[in-house]
Scaffold this motif. Sequence first.
Motif, PDB file in Angstrom:
ATOM      1  N   ARG A 231      -3.214  36.409  -5.282  1.00 58.25           N
ATOM      2  CA  ARG A 231      -3.370  37.114  -4.004  1.00 58.25           C
ATOM      3  C   ARG A 231      -2.887  36.248  -2.854  1.00 58.25           C
ATOM      4  N   ALA A 277       1.854  38.973  -4.655  1.00 60.49           N
ATOM      5  CA  ALA A 277       1.047  38.336  -5.701  1.00 60.49           C
ATOM      6  C   ALA A 277       1.820  38.150  -7.007  1.00 60.49           C
TER       7      ALA A 277
ATOM      8  N   SER B  21      -7.853  40.141   0.754  1.00 54.37           N
ATOM      9  CA  SER B  21      -6.419  39.911   0.568  1.00 54.37           C
ATOM     10  C   SER B  21      -6.089  38.560  -0.029  1.00 54.37           C
ATOM     11  N   LYS B 138     -13.702  40.381  -3.721  1.00 55.97           N
ATOM     12  CA  LYS B 138     -12.754  41.494  -3.750  1.00 55.97           C
ATOM     13  C   LYS B 138     -13.281  42.582  -2.818  1.00 55.97           C
TER      14      LYS B 138
END
Lengths: 345, 345
Positions: A231, A277, B21, B138
Motif C-alpha cells: 500500500r 501497490a 491507504s 484497513k
Amino acid sequence: MLVSCPIPKLDFDTINLGHGSGGVLTSQLLDAGVFRLLGNDLLDKKHDGAIFTLQGKVAMSTDTYVVSPLFFEGGNIGDLAINGTVNDLAMCGAAARYLSLAFVLEEGLKMEQFWEILQHIKAASEAAGVQIVTGDTKVVERGKGDKIFINTTGVGEVHQKAAIGMENIKPGDKIVLSGPLARHGITIMSHRQGLQFETTISSDTRPLNKIVLTLINEFGKDIHLLRDPTRGGLATVLNEIAVGAGLGITISQRDIPVEEEVYGACEMLGLDPLYVANEGLFVAIVDASVSDQFLFQLKQWEHGAMACIVGEVTNEHVRQVLMKSNIGGRRVVNMLAGEQLPRIC
Amino acid sequence: MLVSCPIPKLDFDTINLGHGSGGVLTSQLLDAGVFRLLGNDLLDKKHDGAIFTLQGKVAMSTDTYVVSPLFFEGGNIGDLAINGTVNDLAMCGAAARYLSLAFVLEEGLKMEQFWEILQHIKAASEAAGVQIVTGDTKVVERGKGDKIFINTTGVGEVHQKAAIGMENIKPGDKIVLSGPLARHGITIMSHRQGLQFETTISSDTRPLNKIVLTLINEFGKDIHLLRDPTRGGLATVLNEIAVGAGLGITISQRDIPVEEEVYGACEMLGLDPLYVANEGLFVAIVDASVSDQFLFQLKQWEHGAMACIVGEVTNEHVRQVLMKSNIGGRRVVNMLAGEQLPRIC
C-alpha cells in the motif's frame, strides 16, 4: 489448476449466522472445510491456541486482507493473505513458520466461494512452506461486512545473519528494487474499471521468503534494510525510509522498471506507478560494496530478471526523496496523500 | 475512569478511506493515535513486524472481535480484544507476552470512538501485562463493515509445569468452574433488547492469565485441561471436551453458579445459561486428588468466590454430557445448535 478438491457436503449453500456461533454449525463448517483441508498436527488439536517451539529471535507480523474483488488475474484474497504475511516476515529477515488464520464472513457468502478461497490458502501455504496452526471464524449479518475479510498473523525465526534496521542505513548505500512496479494495483484497478488490455496484466502476488532468506544468507549484515512496497507503493516506502533513517534518498526514473503494458494502463488510469501497490516485490538497501553482486544474485531468481539498482542513500536533502526524471530534472517524491486505490489488499 | 488522554488533534472527525491507504493519512492517524498511546520499544520501530525472543514452548492464538454494541456494561470491544486473546493463551498454559493488533475500520467511524477504544486497549494491555508490538489498519467503505472489527493475535511462553491436553483427561477427574455463568452474553443481549434490570448486570470480561498461571505453578500436571466457555457457553465447551477426550461428562445443575439477576434475565429472554457466552471464566479439568485444594486456591482469587466443582469425568456415556437436574432427573446437554446470540464477541 490449484482447485481440485470437491466442495464438502454441507447442509447449507451459503454462510449463515450459526456458522459463527461457536456451536454445532461452526464445528461442522470447520471439520468439513478448514480442518480437512488445512489440517496438520498443530491445527488438529483444535485447542484455543497452538503450541510449538521457535529458536533464537522471533519475528511477528499481522495483516487483515480486505481486497475487492476477491478474485483477480494472478491471485485472490487467499493467496494475498498468505503471501502478504510471509513477505512481511521476510522483510524482518525472518523465515515464516506458523500462521494464524481468522475469518470475518458475511452472512450469505457462498459456500463454494469460501471453499475455493480455502483451497488457495492451502496451496499458497504449501508454496511458501508455512503451517496454519490456529484460527477463528466470525460471521456478521448481511450488509455488515463484505463477503470475507481474512487476518493472518505469522511468526518465524529471524536469520542469524540478518542485521536489518533503519539505524544500519548509511550514505552511499544502494537501493535495489526486485522487479517491475505496479502490477498488483493495476490489476485490481482494471478489474474495477472493467478495463481490458491487449496483454493480460496480472498481480505479482508471490512469496518472497525463499529468495530473501537466500540473499540474507549470502550478504548478511550488508543488507541494511528490506521493505515490500505494498500500500502506498515505492514512493511511500522510500519516504518512510528517508524519515526513519534521517537521510536523503535519490532515485533515477530511468532505472525504475515498469512493464510497458502496465505503464500504458497507469497513463490511461491517471496513476503514477510509484504510488501503486505491489505484492511480490521488495526494496533492499544494501552496502555499496556488495550491490553489484547482490543484484547479480537477485537476477538469477525466477522473478528477478528486471531487478535494478534504482538509486542511493545520501546525506543531502535529509528526510526527502528526490527523483532524477527521464528528461534530466529533479523533483521531490512525496508520500502518498489521500487514497488512490481503496481495498487493494 | 480509564479514559483520560485528550483526543489528538487530527484533520478529520471521522475515519475516511485515506486512513487505510498506507500513505500520509494512515501515518498521521497512527502517529497521533496508535503509536502515541500504545508505543513501546518494539512497536516504535514501525517495521512490518516486531522482533523479540521467547523461551521454551510458545503458544499462539488468534481472535477477531466483532461484538455489537461496541460499548456495554463492564466492557467494550477494546477490552474484549485484549482479554479474549490473553485468556485463550492462558487456556494453553501460557503467559501472554506479545500481541498484534489489526483493525478493519468502516468509513465514517467517529474518530472520538476510535480513540476511546484505543484507550481501553491500552488500559487492558497494561492490566494483563502484555505488549502490543505490531499492527495493521484497513478501512472499508461505508456499509461494507460495521464501525470496527479488531483482530488480536498473541504469543506467549508456556509454563514449564503445564501439561494441558485432551489426552491427559481421565475418568474421575473433577470439573471446576471459576465463577458464575452467563454474565457477558446477558449483558450484550439486554443491550440489544433495551432491557433494564433492577441491578446492573455487567460483562465478566477480564484477564485470566495471572490466576491461571498461579494455579499451574502450584498444581502443574494435575491440571489436565483448561478452557474458557465463550461462544457456545459451558455446554458447548463440555461437549468439545467429552468428544475430544472420548469420555463422558456428568454435571450437576445444583452446583452450577448463576447469579440471581442473571438467572432472571435468562428466564425473561428465554435463554439457557449453559449456552450463554462468558468472557472472564474458565473450566479446569483437574485430578480428583487435588480438586479440593485447587478450588480452595481459586476461591482466594478476587473473582473466585463463586467457583465450584460442577461435575466429573466418567467412562460412561462416552462423548456425551449428562446433567443431573435440580429435580433429580438426568438429561443430555448438547452442543449449541444454530445461533443464539450473534456477534457476542
